[in-house]
Write a protein that holds these residues in place. Structure first.
Motif, PDB file in Angstrom:
ATOM      1  N   UNK A  25      38.685  50.103  61.830  1.00 53.51           N
ATOM      2  CA  UNK A  25      40.022  49.507  61.841  1.00 53.51           C
ATOM      3  C   UNK A  25      41.001  50.664  61.665  1.00 53.51           C
ATOM      4  N   UNK A  26      41.880  50.823  62.618  1.00 52.55           N
ATOM      5  CA  UNK A  26      42.838  51.936  62.632  1.00 52.55           C
ATOM      6  C   UNK A  26      42.121  53.276  62.522  1.00 52.55           C
ATOM      7  N   UNK A  27      40.971  53.408  63.200  1.00 56.21           N
ATOM      8  CA  UNK A  27      40.246  54.666  63.243  1.00 56.21           C
ATOM      9  C   UNK A  27      39.433  55.006  62.010  1.00 56.21           C
ATOM     10  N   UNK A  28      39.324  54.052  61.082  1.00 61.15           N
ATOM     11  CA  UNK A  28      38.567  54.276  59.844  1.00 61.15           C
ATOM     12  C   UNK A  28      37.559  53.152  59.661  1.00 61.15           C
ATOM     13  N   UNK A  29      36.498  53.395  58.892  1.00 57.22           N
ATOM     14  CA  UNK A  29      35.544  52.318  58.628  1.00 57.22           C
ATOM     15  C   UNK A  29      36.259  51.092  58.064  1.00 57.22           C
ATOM     16  N   UNK A  30      35.893  49.915  58.525  1.00 55.56           N
ATOM     17  CA  UNK A  30      36.597  48.684  58.136  1.00 55.56           C
ATOM     18  C   UNK A  30      36.621  48.484  56.622  1.00 55.56           C
ATOM     19  N   UNK A  31      35.614  48.953  55.906  1.00 56.24           N
ATOM     20  CA  UNK A  31      35.562  48.733  54.453  1.00 56.24           C
ATOM     21  C   UNK A  31      36.762  49.368  53.745  1.00 56.24           C
ATOM     22  N   UNK A  32      37.357  50.377  54.358  1.00 56.55           N
ATOM     23  CA  UNK A  32      38.506  51.045  53.738  1.00 56.55           C
ATOM     24  C   UNK A  32      39.726  50.140  53.661  1.00 56.55           C
TER      25      UNK A  32
END
Length: 67
Positions: free
Chosen positions: A57-64
Protein backbone atom coordinates in the motif's frame (compact mmCIF):
# COMPACT_ATOMS: atom_id res chain seq x y z
CA UNK A 1 -14.53 -16.26 0.08
CA UNK A 2 -13.96 -13.81 -2.72
CA UNK A 3 -11.22 -15.75 -4.53
CA UNK A 4 -13.05 -15.49 -7.88
CA UNK A 5 -13.71 -11.78 -7.54
CA UNK A 6 -12.11 -9.91 -10.42
CA UNK A 7 -12.79 -6.31 -9.42
CA UNK A 8 -13.78 -4.54 -6.22
CA UNK A 9 -14.42 -0.83 -5.71
CA UNK A 10 -13.90 0.06 -2.04
CA UNK A 11 -13.82 3.82 -2.56
CA UNK A 12 -17.09 4.30 -0.67
CA UNK A 13 -16.25 2.02 2.28
CA UNK A 14 -16.60 3.86 5.60
CA UNK A 15 -13.98 2.30 7.87
CA UNK A 16 -13.58 4.88 10.65
CA UNK A 17 -15.31 2.70 13.24
CA UNK A 18 -14.06 -0.68 12.06
CA UNK A 19 -12.04 -2.54 14.68
CA UNK A 20 -11.72 -5.93 12.97
CA UNK A 21 -10.10 -6.05 9.53
CA UNK A 22 -9.15 -9.71 9.98
CA UNK A 23 -8.87 -11.57 6.68
CA UNK A 24 -10.87 -8.87 4.87
CA UNK A 25 -9.26 -9.27 1.44
CA UNK A 26 -6.79 -12.10 2.06
CA UNK A 27 -8.47 -14.63 -0.26
CA UNK A 28 -9.65 -12.04 -2.73
CA UNK A 29 -8.55 -12.72 -6.30
CA UNK A 30 -8.12 -9.00 -6.95
CA UNK A 31 -6.48 -8.16 -3.61
CA UNK A 32 -3.43 -6.55 -5.21
CA UNK A 33 -5.72 -4.14 -7.09
CA UNK A 34 -7.95 -3.17 -4.15
CA UNK A 35 -7.19 0.47 -3.29
CA UNK A 36 -7.25 0.67 0.51
CA UNK A 37 -5.13 3.82 0.69
CA UNK A 38 -8.04 5.85 2.05
CA UNK A 39 -9.12 3.32 4.67
CA UNK A 40 -9.29 4.82 8.17
CA UNK A 41 -7.65 2.12 10.30
CA UNK A 42 -7.22 4.26 13.42
CA UNK A 43 -9.50 2.00 15.49
CA UNK A 44 -8.19 -1.30 14.14
CA UNK A 45 -7.59 -3.91 16.81
CA UNK A 46 -7.38 -6.98 14.62
CA UNK A 47 -5.92 -7.00 11.13
CA UNK A 48 -4.10 -10.31 10.62
CA UNK A 49 -4.37 -11.54 7.04
CA UNK A 50 -6.01 -8.29 5.95
CA UNK A 51 -4.30 -8.67 2.56
CA UNK A 52 -1.89 -11.26 1.18
CA UNK A 53 1.63 -10.74 2.61
CA UNK A 54 3.14 -9.57 -0.69
CA UNK A 55 0.62 -6.77 -1.30
CA UNK A 56 1.85 -3.22 -0.80
CA UNK A 57 0.00 0.00 0.00
CA UNK A 58 1.64 3.22 -1.18
CA UNK A 59 4.80 1.26 -1.99
CA UNK A 60 5.15 -0.23 1.50
CA UNK A 61 4.06 -3.52 3.06
CA UNK A 62 0.35 -3.26 3.92
CA UNK A 63 1.01 -4.01 7.61
CA UNK A 64 2.66 -0.59 7.93
CA UNK A 65 -0.71 1.13 7.47
CA UNK A 66 -1.70 -0.34 10.86
CA UNK A 67 1.47 0.81 12.65
Amino acid sequence: DCSNLEKLDVSKFKTGNVTNFYCMFYNCGCAADVDVTKFDVSKAEKYDYFLPDDVQVKGKPWKEMFA
